[in-house]
Design a protein around this motif. Structure first.
Motif, PDB file in Angstrom:
ATOM      1  N   PHE A  52      63.570 -46.817 -65.218  1.00 50.38           N
ATOM      2  CA  PHE A  52      63.839 -45.868 -66.180  1.00 50.38           C
ATOM      3  C   PHE A  52      64.861 -46.596 -67.310  1.00 50.38           C
ATOM      4  CE2 PHE A  52      66.626 -42.467 -67.704  1.00 50.38           C
ATOM      5  CZ  PHE A  52      65.882 -41.640 -68.157  1.00 50.38           C
ATOM      6  N   MET A  53      65.863 -47.164 -66.655  1.00 48.42           N
ATOM      7  CA  MET A  53      66.778 -47.860 -67.563  1.00 48.42           C
ATOM      8  C   MET A  53      66.442 -48.848 -68.774  1.00 48.42           C
ATOM      9  SD  MET A  53      69.369 -45.843 -66.848  1.00 48.42           S
ATOM     10  CE  MET A  53      70.613 -46.546 -67.992  1.00 48.42           C
ATOM     11  N   LEU A  63      63.259 -41.297 -62.898  1.00 49.06           N
ATOM     12  CA  LEU A  63      64.286 -42.268 -62.236  1.00 49.06           C
ATOM     13  C   LEU A  63      63.912 -43.112 -60.974  1.00 49.06           C
ATOM     14  CD1 LEU A  63      67.466 -39.901 -62.488  1.00 49.06           C
ATOM     15  CD2 LEU A  63      67.049 -42.154 -63.775  1.00 49.06           C
ATOM     16  N   ASP A  64      62.996 -42.359 -60.354  1.00 47.93           N
ATOM     17  CA  ASP A  64      62.147 -43.116 -59.209  1.00 47.93           C
ATOM     18  C   ASP A  64      61.164 -44.107 -59.167  1.00 47.93           C
ATOM     19  OD1 ASP A  64      63.885 -41.316 -57.465  1.00 47.93           O
ATOM     20  OD2 ASP A  64      62.281 -39.887 -57.217  1.00 47.93           O
ATOM     21  N   PRO A  69      67.608 -45.290 -72.440  1.00 45.58           N
ATOM     22  CA  PRO A  69      68.588 -44.686 -71.557  1.00 45.58           C
ATOM     23  C   PRO A  69      69.888 -45.703 -71.454  1.00 45.58           C
ATOM     24  CG  PRO A  69      66.547 -44.610 -70.551  1.00 45.58           C
ATOM     25  CD  PRO A  69      66.281 -45.209 -71.812  1.00 45.58           C
ATOM     26  N   LYS A  70      71.132 -45.068 -71.725  1.00 43.83           N
ATOM     27  CA  LYS A  70      72.184 -45.964 -71.589  1.00 43.83           C
ATOM     28  C   LYS A  70      72.997 -45.600 -70.668  1.00 43.83           C
ATOM     29  CE  LYS A  70      73.007 -48.639 -74.047  1.00 43.83           C
ATOM     30  NZ  LYS A  70      72.491 -50.128 -74.011  1.00 43.83           N
ATOM     31  N   ASP A  71      73.080 -44.464 -69.900  1.00 42.39           N
ATOM     32  CA  ASP A  71      73.858 -43.886 -68.955  1.00 42.39           C
ATOM     33  C   ASP A  71      73.177 -42.781 -68.216  1.00 42.39           C
ATOM     34  OD1 ASP A  71      76.374 -44.337 -67.252  1.00 42.39           O
ATOM     35  OD2 ASP A  71      76.635 -42.264 -68.095  1.00 42.39           O
ATOM     36  N   MET A  75      56.733 -55.680 -70.996  1.00 41.71           N
ATOM     37  CA  MET A  75      57.572 -54.296 -71.290  1.00 41.71           C
ATOM     38  C   MET A  75      57.128 -53.274 -70.573  1.00 41.71           C
ATOM     39  SD  MET A  75      58.193 -52.437 -74.842  1.00 41.71           S
ATOM     40  CE  MET A  75      58.869 -50.862 -74.861  1.00 41.71           C
ATOM     41  N   SER A  76      58.096 -52.587 -69.993  1.00 42.49           N
ATOM     42  CA  SER A  76      57.724 -51.195 -69.195  1.00 42.49           C
ATOM     43  C   SER A  76      56.675 -50.120 -70.062  1.00 42.49           C
ATOM     44  CB  SER A  76      58.746 -50.726 -68.272  1.00 42.49           C
ATOM     45  OG  SER A  76      59.519 -51.500 -67.611  1.00 42.49           O
ATOM     46  N   ASP A  77      55.930 -49.499 -69.804  1.00 39.00           N
ATOM     47  CA  ASP A  77      55.532 -48.420 -70.508  1.00 39.00           C
ATOM     48  C   ASP A  77      56.330 -47.700 -70.897  1.00 39.00           C
ATOM     49  OD1 ASP A  77      52.901 -50.095 -70.262  1.00 39.00           O
ATOM     50  OD2 ASP A  77      52.390 -48.645 -68.644  1.00 39.00           O
TER      51      ASP A  77
END
Length: 225
Positions: free
Chosen positions: A59-60, A54-55, A77-79, A1-3
């Motif tokens: 992120f999502m 985002l970069d 984040p969903k959108d 999993m991403s941090d």
């Protein structure tokens, strides 16, 4: 999993297009936190910090811990709405996560062990049909990526979702068919020589077989609707 990522935020006192435009002129991005059987919470966050996250490229698929009024709200984040010309973020939707919650996410696929694939060693080509998998995951067990081994794969083989061992707490969001993730296609050098009785599968045959498989999957979807 991403941090987990952290974003400081402030509550929005005013709603509407005019208020949102004013925030953007100040370098802020309007957003909302919803879900968890609570009323939606309008907020705004610093554009510079949002763009930096985002970069990162994940992120999502990351848990975003929003620091708001001295508390931390765990979200997903969903959108992210982007300006059609400048690509600057204009609005973000965050789903509030509750204990034991399950969420739908798209997780990138990474292929490994290419040196152990006889088909690829002969010059075959890995044709990726799905670069991401739609998964239903436990909110605290979202994988950063799904690793798939191509060990032993020959030209003409395919990889389907049934072959993939998903991490604990994750399952495929698509359950009505055994969909294709990747195929192994023959290059021109592996085509059958004219007049030879080779058993090797040509690139055209593999592509046709793959097209039939995808068409069959689509037919199943239509039949199921």
């Amino acid at each position: 999993m991403s941090d987990a990522l952290t974003l400081p935020a402030e509550t929005r006192d005013r709603a509407g297009k005019g208020a949102s435009r004013a925030l953007r002129r100040e370098g802020r991005v309007p957003a909302v936190i919803y879900g968890g059987k609570e009323e939606p919470t309008p907020i705004h966050i610093e554009e510079r910090l949002l763009v930096r996250q985002l970069d990162t490229g994940h992120f999502m698929n990351s848990i975003i811990e929003i620091e708001l009024d001295g508390k931390t709200v765990r979200t997903l984040p969903k959108d992210v709405a982007l300006h059609p010309v400048t690509d600057r973020p204009e609005h973000v939707d965050f789903l509030r996560l509750t204990k034991g919650a399950k969420v739908d996410v798209s997780v990138p696929v990474v292929f490994v062990d290419e040196e152990l694939s006889p088909g690829l060693k002969k010059g075959g080509v890995l044709n990726v049909v799905r670069h991401e998998l739609e998964l239903v995951c436990e909110a605290d067990k979202i994988p950063g990526e799904i690793t798939i081994s191509v060990k032993g794969k020959e030209v003409g083989d395919s990889i389907h979702i049934s072959e993939v061992e998903l991490p604990e707490g994750s399952e495929s969001a698509i359950t009505d068919r055994d969909f294709t993730i990747a195929t192994f296609v023959a290059p021109s050098a592996l085509k059958k020589a004219e007049g030879e009785g080779s058993d090797e599968v040509t690139e055209t045959e593999v592509i046709e077989q793959h097209a039939e498989t995808v068409e069959g999957e689509d037919d199943q979807v239509v039949d199921g609707e």
